[in-house]
Structures are given as C-alpha cells and as structure tokens.
Design a protein around this motif. Structure first.
Motif, PDB file in Angstrom:
ATOM      1  N   LEU A 154       0.919  -1.100  -0.069  1.00 22.30           N
ATOM      2  CA  LEU A 154      -0.244  -0.062   0.000  1.00 22.30           C
ATOM      3  C   LEU A 154       0.917   1.305  -0.013  1.00 22.30           C
ATOM      4  CD1 LEU A 154      -2.678   1.461   0.194  1.00 22.30           C
ATOM      5  CD2 LEU A 154      -2.506   1.184   2.839  1.00 22.30           C
ATOM      6  N   SER A 155       0.551   2.073  -1.055  1.00 23.77           N
ATOM      7  CA  SER A 155       1.400   3.239  -1.065  1.00 23.77           C
ATOM      8  C   SER A 155       0.570   4.415  -0.947  1.00 23.77           C
ATOM      9  CB  SER A 155       2.091   3.400  -2.175  1.00 23.77           C
ATOM     10  OG  SER A 155       2.851   4.564  -2.606  1.00 23.77           O
ATOM     11  N   LEU A 156       0.755   5.319   0.378  1.00 25.08           N
ATOM     12  CA  LEU A 156      -0.007   6.573   0.559  1.00 25.08           C
ATOM     13  C   LEU A 156       0.949   7.754   0.092  1.00 25.08           C
ATOM     14  CD1 LEU A 156      -1.302   5.536   3.996  1.00 25.08           C
ATOM     15  CD2 LEU A 156      -2.445   5.605   1.976  1.00 25.08           C
ATOM     16  N   LYS A 157       0.271   8.655  -0.597  1.00 24.83           N
ATOM     17  CA  LYS A 157       1.151   9.740  -1.362  1.00 24.83           C
ATOM     18  C   LYS A 157       0.117  11.128  -1.266  1.00 24.83           C
ATOM     19  CE  LYS A 157       2.917   9.061  -5.286  1.00 24.83           C
ATOM     20  NZ  LYS A 157       3.397   8.839  -6.796  1.00 24.83           N
ATOM     21  N   ASN A 158       0.975  12.044  -0.893  1.00 28.99           N
ATOM     22  CA  ASN A 158       0.399  13.366  -0.944  1.00 28.99           C
ATOM     23  C   ASN A 158      -0.913  13.652  -0.306  1.00 28.99           C
ATOM     24  OD1 ASN A 158       2.571  14.231  -2.871  1.00 28.99           O
ATOM     25  ND2 ASN A 158       1.360  13.126  -4.485  1.00 28.99           N
ATOM     26  N   THR A 159      -0.852  13.321   1.014  1.00 25.98           N
ATOM     27  CA  THR A 159      -2.118  13.471   1.654  1.00 25.98           C
ATOM     28  C   THR A 159      -2.049  13.287   3.466  1.00 25.98           C
ATOM     29  OG1 THR A 159      -4.306  11.979   2.130  1.00 25.98           O
ATOM     30  CG2 THR A 159      -2.299  10.928   2.147  1.00 25.98           C
ATOM     31  N   THR A 160      -3.078  13.913   3.911  1.00 28.57           N
ATOM     32  CA  THR A 160      -2.732  13.939   5.370  1.00 28.57           C
ATOM     33  C   THR A 160      -3.877  12.770   5.930  1.00 28.57           C
ATOM     34  OG1 THR A 160      -2.689  16.304   5.777  1.00 28.57           O
ATOM     35  CG2 THR A 160      -3.500  15.308   7.490  1.00 28.57           C
ATOM     36  N   LEU A 161      -3.297  11.973   6.851  1.00 30.08           N
ATOM     37  CA  LEU A 161      -4.013  10.831   7.582  1.00 30.08           C
ATOM     38  C   LEU A 161      -4.367  11.178   8.563  1.00 30.08           C
ATOM     39  CD1 LEU A 161      -1.297   8.133   6.757  1.00 30.08           C
ATOM     40  CD2 LEU A 161      -2.959   8.985   5.269  1.00 30.08           C
ATOM     41  N   LYS A 162      -5.809  11.451   8.721  1.00 25.89           N
ATOM     42  CA  LYS A 162      -6.472  11.953   9.942  1.00 25.89           C
ATOM     43  C   LYS A 162      -7.044  10.728  11.007  1.00 25.89           C
ATOM     44  CE  LYS A 162      -8.187  16.456   8.341  1.00 25.89           C
ATOM     45  NZ  LYS A 162      -7.221  17.156   9.027  1.00 25.89           N
ATOM     46  N   ASN A 163      -7.074  10.940  12.295  1.00 24.94           N
ATOM     47  CA  ASN A 163      -7.578  10.127  13.176  1.00 24.94           C
ATOM     48  C   ASN A 163      -6.631   8.828  12.838  1.00 24.94           C
ATOM     49  OD1 ASN A 163      -9.662  11.723  14.385  1.00 24.94           O
ATOM     50  ND2 ASN A 163     -10.585  11.554  12.520  1.00 24.94           N
ATOM     51  N   PHE A 164      -5.447   8.989  13.263  1.00 24.23           N
ATOM     52  CA  PHE A 164      -4.617   7.928  12.918  1.00 24.23           C
ATOM     53  C   PHE A 164      -3.861   7.207  14.110  1.00 24.23           C
ATOM     54  CE2 PHE A 164      -0.596   5.548  11.562  1.00 24.23           C
ATOM     55  CZ  PHE A 164      -1.117   5.048  10.156  1.00 24.23           C
ATOM     56  N   THR A 165      -4.289   5.869  14.374  1.00 23.11           N
ATOM     57  CA  THR A 165      -3.963   5.345  15.540  1.00 23.11           C
ATOM     58  C   THR A 165      -3.189   3.763  15.179  1.00 23.11           C
ATOM     59  OG1 THR A 165      -5.880   3.931  15.829  1.00 23.11           O
ATOM     60  CG2 THR A 165      -5.947   6.007  16.718  1.00 23.11           C
ATOM     61  N   THR A 166      -2.991   3.069  16.031  1.00 22.01           N
ATOM     62  CA  THR A 166      -2.063   1.846  15.903  1.00 22.01           C
ATOM     63  C   THR A 166      -2.913   0.846  14.893  1.00 22.01           C
ATOM     64  OG1 THR A 166      -0.689   0.194  16.779  1.00 22.01           O
ATOM     65  CG2 THR A 166      -2.843   0.184  17.666  1.00 22.01           C
ATOM     66  N   ASP A 167      -4.184   1.010  15.075  1.00 26.24           N
ATOM     67  CA  ASP A 167      -5.205  -0.129  14.161  1.00 26.24           C
ATOM     68  C   ASP A 167      -5.445   0.636  12.623  1.00 26.24           C
ATOM     69  OD1 ASP A 167      -5.085  -2.155  16.132  1.00 26.24           O
ATOM     70  OD2 ASP A 167      -6.866  -1.078  17.150  1.00 26.24           O
ATOM     71  N   SER A 168      -5.127   1.609  12.405  1.00 27.46           N
ATOM     72  CA  SER A 168      -5.612   2.661  11.110  1.00 27.46           C
ATOM     73  C   SER A 168      -4.910   1.672  10.237  1.00 27.46           C
ATOM     74  CB  SER A 168      -5.001   4.008  11.369  1.00 27.46           C
ATOM     75  OG  SER A 168      -5.665   4.745  12.287  1.00 27.46           O
ATOM     76  N   ILE A 169      -3.511   1.414  10.191  1.00 27.65           N
ATOM     77  CA  ILE A 169      -3.048   0.579   9.048  1.00 27.65           C
ATOM     78  C   ILE A 169      -2.197  -0.585   9.737  1.00 27.65           C
ATOM     79  CG2 ILE A 169      -1.457   0.463   7.094  1.00 27.65           C
ATOM     80  CD1 ILE A 169      -1.987   3.435   6.615  1.00 27.65           C
ATOM     81  N   ILE A 170      -2.570  -1.606   9.360  1.00 30.41           N
ATOM     82  CA  ILE A 170      -1.945  -2.940   9.983  1.00 30.41           C
ATOM     83  C   ILE A 170      -0.976  -3.699   8.923  1.00 30.41           C
ATOM     84  CG2 ILE A 170      -2.293  -5.287  10.928  1.00 30.41           C
ATOM     85  CD1 ILE A 170      -5.018  -4.092  11.847  1.00 30.41           C
TER      86      ILE A 170
END
Length: 289
Positions: A154-170
């Motif tokens: 998974l590639s995340l580009k040019n973005t703000t990740l809101k409400n991010f915690t340990t379970d947001s991306i596994i």
C-alpha cells in the motif's frame, strides 16, 4: 469519394464518443457479478460491488454535497483496479458486511477532495500494490482500518492521514508486507506501533503530529529512501522497542520539541543526518525525564 465519406463519418463517430458527456447515475448502483466497467460513468451516489468488479478506465466517483454519504461500498467483495479510480470530495470507502478486498495492481485511488473510511465497517483489506494519491486532500480513518496482507503493498502519497492510531494501518505479519509513505502528514489521535514483521518505507517528507502520542517501532522495519525526511512535531514521541531502522545515508531524522525514547532499544542512524530543534528530550537506558 465514397471512401472519403466513410472515413469522414467514422471520424465523426469516433470524436463524438471520445468527447461525449459521461453517463450520470443519481442513485447508488450495484456492479453485477464479475462486472467490468469500461465506459466513462459518474456515480453521484457511489456504487456497491456485487462479489467482484473491475474498473478498467478512470471512473470519477463522488457524492452531492460532500457529506460522506456516498462512495465505494466493497460489500465484502473484491474491487480490481485495471486503471485509476477518481474519488470526488466527500466520498467514503466502505468494506461492507465483511472484509473487502482491493487489488490495485499498481493503479491508484486519486482524490478530488477529502475522503474517509466509512463508519462501523469492518477492515478494508488491501493487497497487491494499491496507490492512494490524496492530491493534497485528507484520508480520515474514522476508527476504521486498512490491512496490508502478506505479499501486499500500500502506497500513500500526498495526503494527510487523520484520526490515525495503531489500528489504522496494519502492515501484515511478515517481511513481504509493505507500506510506502510519500509526502504524508500523520495526525495521531492515539499511539501507533509497528509491531508486525512488515516494512514501512519513508519517501519524500513524512511529518508525524499529535501532541502526547507515540510512534513506535517494535518489530519489522522502518526504512528511509534517498533524500527523505522523517519529522516529529511538537509533543510527539518516537520510540524504539526493537525491529530495524534503516535510513539512507542522505536521509534526515528531524526532531522538533518532541521526545526520542530509546529506553528499550538503540536508535542507529548510520551515516544519516539527525537534526534537533527547540527542546528535545532523549530517553535512554538508565535515564529519566
């Protein structure tokens, strides 16, 4: 003369199809079993996957009013991207009644506005090279998760990740699961810990925000690409509990009014650069404060 007339008519038909207005659906559409979408459609109210669907050309998906009431409902099915998929402002991504699968095959979700994961849905499972290009807009995790399976990327580009915690991306359970962060701002609303065997790769500038929250490495690997910057903002903590941290010689760790916690394991940066700005607390073995 007749031959020229046929050519002229063919050209008219070709350009008419090329520049004609897209089909517009005002209500939620269900993409049938093993549907392949090849025409240029605008789903104002989004679409729902029925078992499996393939997007074979760029498809704008959005909702009127931008209130996150419409978007992509995987419906516990499989969405294959054979081309990019455009998401309008106020669109959601939803797993549905069970885990939804996205096979990106190197193609992208491209944002035309802020997007969020739908509330009260199970995990969205990401496999096989999906790119999410925020175009400067945000992705709100909204208490939901993206999961990168083994052999997935998974590639995340040019973005703000809101409400991010340990379970947001596994990030998977072994070294074949990869998360690429490229010019991303992470807004922590809880602690995050890479505690699996996967790898996070830092490209461009990645900024970690969230006063009072911790970004930890316990297992797996955090790597930094050439000329990349990993920046920790005011009040955050970068904690090393284990795993492997592998910066490039030209990469930079930038700590600004934050905490570096190496009480459990050492932080080795090799020939990479480390910058401290304002008051930075360093917690090491046998130290306090």
């Amino acid at each position: 003369m007749v031959k020229k007339l046929y050519i002229y008519i063919a050209l008219i038909i070709f350009f008419n199809n090329l520049f004609s207005a897209p089909t517009i659906y005002d209500t939620t559409q269900t993409l049938g079993v093993a549907a392949t979408i090849k025409d240029f459609y605008w789903y104002r109210d989004g679409f729902q996957v029925s078992t499996m669907a393939t997007i074979a050309i760029p498809e704008p998906v959005g909702c009127i009013g931008g209130d996150f009431s419409a978007g992509v409902d995987l419906n516990a099915g499989v969405l294959n991207l054979s081309s990019d998929l455009y998401l309008g402002a106020g669109t959601f991504i939803k797993a549905g009644s069970g885990n939804g699968l996205i096979f990106g095959e190197g193609n992208s979700f491209i944002f035309g506005g802020d997007v969020q994961l739908a509330d009260s849905s199970p995990n969205v499972i990401v496999t096989y090279n999906l790119v999410i290009n925020g175009g400067g807009y945000s992705l709100d995790f909204n208490g939901q998760s993206l999961v990168v399976y083994p052999d997935g990327l998974l590639s995340l580009k040019n973005t703000t990740l809101k409400n991010f915690t340990t379970d947001s991306i596994i990030v998977g359970e072994d070294a074949t699961s990869f998360l690429y962060l490229d010019n991303v701002t992470i807004e922590l609303t809880g602690d995050f810990d890479l505690s699996t065997g996967g790898e996070i790769n830092i490209t461009g500038v990645v900024c970690v925000k969230g006063n009072g929250h911790t970004f930890s490495l316990t297992a797996g690997t955090i790597s930094m690409a050439e000329n990349s910057v990993l920046y920790f903002d005011n009040g955050t903590t970068f904690k090393i509990n284990g795993g492997t941290f592998t910066p490039d010689a030209s990469s930079t760790l930038f700590f600004d009014s934050c905490t570096v916690d190496v009480s459990v394991a050492d932080l080795t940066v090799g020939s990479g650069s480390v910058l401290f700005e304002n008051k930075v607390a360093v917690k090491g073995s046998g130290t306090s404060g």
